[in-house]
Design an enzyme around this catalytic site. Structure first.
Site, PDB file in Angstrom:
ATOM      1  N   SER A 235       0.841  -1.197   0.000  1.00  0.00           N
ATOM      2  CA  SER A 235       0.000   0.000   0.000  1.00  0.00           C
ATOM      3  C   SER A 235       0.873   1.243   0.000  1.00  0.00           C
ATOM      4  O   SER A 235       2.085   1.179   0.183  1.00  0.00           O
ATOM      5  CB  SER A 235      -0.932  -0.003   1.206  1.00  0.00           C
ATOM      6  OG  SER A 235      -0.308   0.663   2.286  1.00  0.00           O
ATOM      7  N   LYS A 236       0.198   2.384  -0.206  1.00  0.00           N
ATOM      8  CA  LYS A 236       0.912   3.667  -0.277  1.00  0.00           C
ATOM      9  C   LYS A 236       1.754   3.937   0.940  1.00  0.00           C
ATOM     10  O   LYS A 236       2.738   4.649   0.885  1.00  0.00           O
ATOM     11  CB  LYS A 236      -0.104   4.797  -0.395  1.00  0.00           C
ATOM     12  CG  LYS A 236      -0.710   4.875  -1.747  1.00  0.00           C
ATOM     13  CD  LYS A 236      -1.616   6.079  -1.851  1.00  0.00           C
ATOM     14  CE  LYS A 236      -2.250   6.046  -3.206  1.00  0.00           C
ATOM     15  NZ  LYS A 236      -3.604   6.086  -3.339  1.00  0.00           N
ATOM     16  N   ARG A 237       1.307   3.416   2.062  1.00  0.00           N
ATOM     17  CA  ARG A 237       1.995   3.714   3.314  1.00  0.00           C
ATOM     18  C   ARG A 237       3.233   2.850   3.546  1.00  0.00           C
ATOM     19  O   ARG A 237       4.019   3.121   4.428  1.00  0.00           O
ATOM     20  CB  ARG A 237       1.022   3.569   4.500  1.00  0.00           C
ATOM     21  CG  ARG A 237       0.023   4.701   4.592  1.00  0.00           C
ATOM     22  CD  ARG A 237      -1.039   4.387   5.619  1.00  0.00           C
ATOM     23  NE  ARG A 237      -1.757   3.149   5.278  1.00  0.00           N
ATOM     24  CZ  ARG A 237      -2.750   3.086   4.401  1.00  0.00           C
ATOM     25  NH1 ARG A 237      -3.149   4.161   3.784  1.00  0.00           N
ATOM     26  NH2 ARG A 237      -3.348   1.940   4.141  1.00  0.00           N
ATOM     27  N   ASP A 238       3.383   1.786   2.764  1.00  0.00           N
ATOM     28  CA  ASP A 238       4.534   0.908   2.993  1.00  0.00           C
ATOM     29  C   ASP A 238       5.823   1.563   2.520  1.00  0.00           C
ATOM     30  O   ASP A 238       5.840   2.242   1.491  1.00  0.00           O
ATOM     31  CB  ASP A 238       4.336  -0.427   2.266  1.00  0.00           C
ATOM     32  CG  ASP A 238       3.221  -1.237   2.889  1.00  0.00           C
ATOM     33  OD1 ASP A 238       3.206  -1.339   4.129  1.00  0.00           O
ATOM     34  OD2 ASP A 238       2.347  -1.738   2.149  1.00  0.00           O
ATOM     35  N   ALA A 241       7.128   2.221  -1.255  1.00  0.00           N
ATOM     36  CA  ALA A 241       5.977   2.129  -2.162  1.00  0.00           C
ATOM     37  C   ALA A 241       5.897   3.287  -3.150  1.00  0.00           C
ATOM     38  O   ALA A 241       5.302   3.155  -4.202  1.00  0.00           O
ATOM     39  CB  ALA A 241       4.683   2.050  -1.366  1.00  0.00           C
TER      40      ALA A 241
END
Ligand code: GLU
Length: 466
Positions: A235-238, A241
């Site tokens: 996800s975007k938060r990883d 990413a």
């Protein structure tokens, strides 16, 4: 025999920063177009006005350019199928809506325009939970004939749609499925290469193609990218990413692009590091994996390291200097000769350009940091200040710091104090650089020069007494 040349497109919605999943989708479209001598199109899917922003749009352009994916048609490149932003294509959508309306496959309900599926209809009661409340409502279900999707990667997939869907929303904005298909038709797209999360939309899209009387393009749904631990979608938060992260960390775009190539594709010869020209020559959609890809941060760093170490020395020097300048470590006054010798020393040691300041900083400034972890491990074994103090008189006695002279000075000191020469290496390295690794100790002495070496060694001895 007539052959149609391949036309692929990358169709991002500028609603967020550029994710590696999007970059990989763009890349596979670009690779396939380049492999076949076809056309790569950039189309901006910006119908959702509230969620789009100019900044995100700029990030898309910048990231594609940074990764070396040039588009043949699209914003800034022109082309015969423009405009390439959906927000500028209202006339085309109006015309295509009329076409659909003339087939009798549309109807209006609650201000929106809907697409009507063909098939037997029945009303069923559906219960669903909204928080704690159990809601019951009546909905219409359609028994439509299953749609067969011939997917180049996934094989044949059948899906049955059972609900009509919106073409134009109540606020007048055309919906995703409608504009996506109209654009693919009007832009002459031959291959729709996109993330597997869109597979569930494809049956709707095929229904629309049929209604328009147009043969659907070839579909290729590429596997998801899972987090490093395999638990769920990236996800975007990883960490890792967003493409932006690699830019700010001074990764080489060629390395990032090479890494993206391997997310769901493997070259026939199994190489991990290969020039983009070789990928273009080999890249076939049929070879894209069905299984989900996994994001491997260490592999990304390893590839980057390999690319940085393989740079022509003069290119490495330019890039490393830019990073050191940005970090405020060197400037116009820094000696060119010193820069050159430091860069030729560190290139084979760097793990990436982001690590150049840590690896090279001490060559240029006296107020470098002493790594507390290295200090701790040194004092556990020995008394580093004392070792440097023992060595100092012999170093002071040397006229130059040629390797052989320095080595002899260390051996003589060691003999005198009844220890092995190696007992002096780590303390001296720490005194001169504040680190526990890096270039060969002899090279550090040579590049720093007599004056700085003696000054740092003396200061270290003094500070160790405190
Ligand atoms: N705008 C869609 C997305 O960003 C692209 C859909 C497609 O590639 O067909 O996911």
């Amino acid at each position: 025999m007539s052959t149609t040349s391949v036309r692929t497109r990358f169709a991002p919605s500028p609603t967020g920063f550029f994710h590696i999943g999007s970059a990989r989708t763009a890349l596979f479209n670009w690779l396939y177009a380049r492999h076949t001598g076809g056309t790569f199109i950039l189309r901006i899917e910006d119908t959702d006005k509230e969620r789009n922003s100019e900044e995100y749009l700029r990030v898309i352009y910048d990231s594609l350019k940074w990764l070396g994916m040039d588009w043949d048609e699209g914003p800034g490149a022109g082309g015969a199928s423009g405009p390439y932003k959906q927000s500028e294509r209202s006339d085309i959508y109006r015309e295509y809506l009329k076409k659909l309306q003339s087939t009798g496959r549309t109807y209006e309900k609650e201000g929106a325009i809907w697409f009507r599926l063909e098939g037997e209809r029945q009303n069923i009661r559906e219960k669903y939970k909204d928080g704690d409340r159990l809601i019951e409502r009546e909905i219409e279900r359609v028994k439509a004939a299953p749609v067969l999707i011939h997917d180049v990667i996934r094989g044949d997939v059948t899906r049955a749609e059972d609900r009509d869907f919106v073409l134009v929303r109540a606020n007048g904005e055309p919906g995703f499925h409608f504009v996506n298909v109209v654009d693919d038709i009007t832009m002459g797209i031959t291959h729709v290469i996109r993330g597997e999360d869109h597979l569930s939309n494809t049956s709707k899209h095929i229904e629309l193609y049929k209604a328009f009387g147009v043969t659907p393009p070839i579909f290729a749904h590429i596997p998801l990218i899972l987090k490093g631990d395999g638990k769920g979608k990236m996800s975007k938060r990883d960490r890792g990413a967003l493409i932006e992260e690699y830019q700010t960390r001074h990764f080489l775009p060629e390395a990032v692009r090479n890494f993206l190539c391997l997310l769901g594709w493997t070259p026939a010869d199994g190489r991990e590091i290969l020039p983009i020209a070789d990928v273009i020559a080999q890249f076939e959609l049929t070879a894209v994996h069905q299984a989900n890809a996994r994001f491997d941060e260490r592999k990304m760093s390893f590839l980057n390291q390999q690319y940085v170490r393989a740079l022509p020395p003069e290119v490495f020097a330019l890039k490393a200097e830019a990073v050191l300048r940005a970090a405020g470590i060197v400037d116009d006054k820094t000696s060119r000769a010193l820069l050159q010798s430091v860069f030729s020393l560190i290139q084979e040691k760097v793990s990436g350009l982001e690590n150049a300041p840590a690896l090279a900083g001490y060559f240029f400034k006296e107020d470098f940091d002493f790594d507390p972890k290295v200090h701790e491990s040194l004092v556990k074994k020995d008394i580093p200040g004392q070792r440097v103090a023992e060595l100092l008189p012999r170093l002071e006695g040397l006229e130059s710091f040629e390797d052989a002279l320095v080595d002899a000075a260390i051996v003589e000191t060691a003999t005198e104090h009844g220890v092995k020469p190696v007992a002096y290496y780590a303390p001296l390295r720490f005194a001169l650089s504040g680190t526990g690794g890096g270039p060969h100790l002899n090279a550090i002495l040579r590049v720093l020069g007599r004056e700085k070496v003696l000054e740092r060694a003396r200061r270290f001895v003094e500070n160790s007494k405190k």
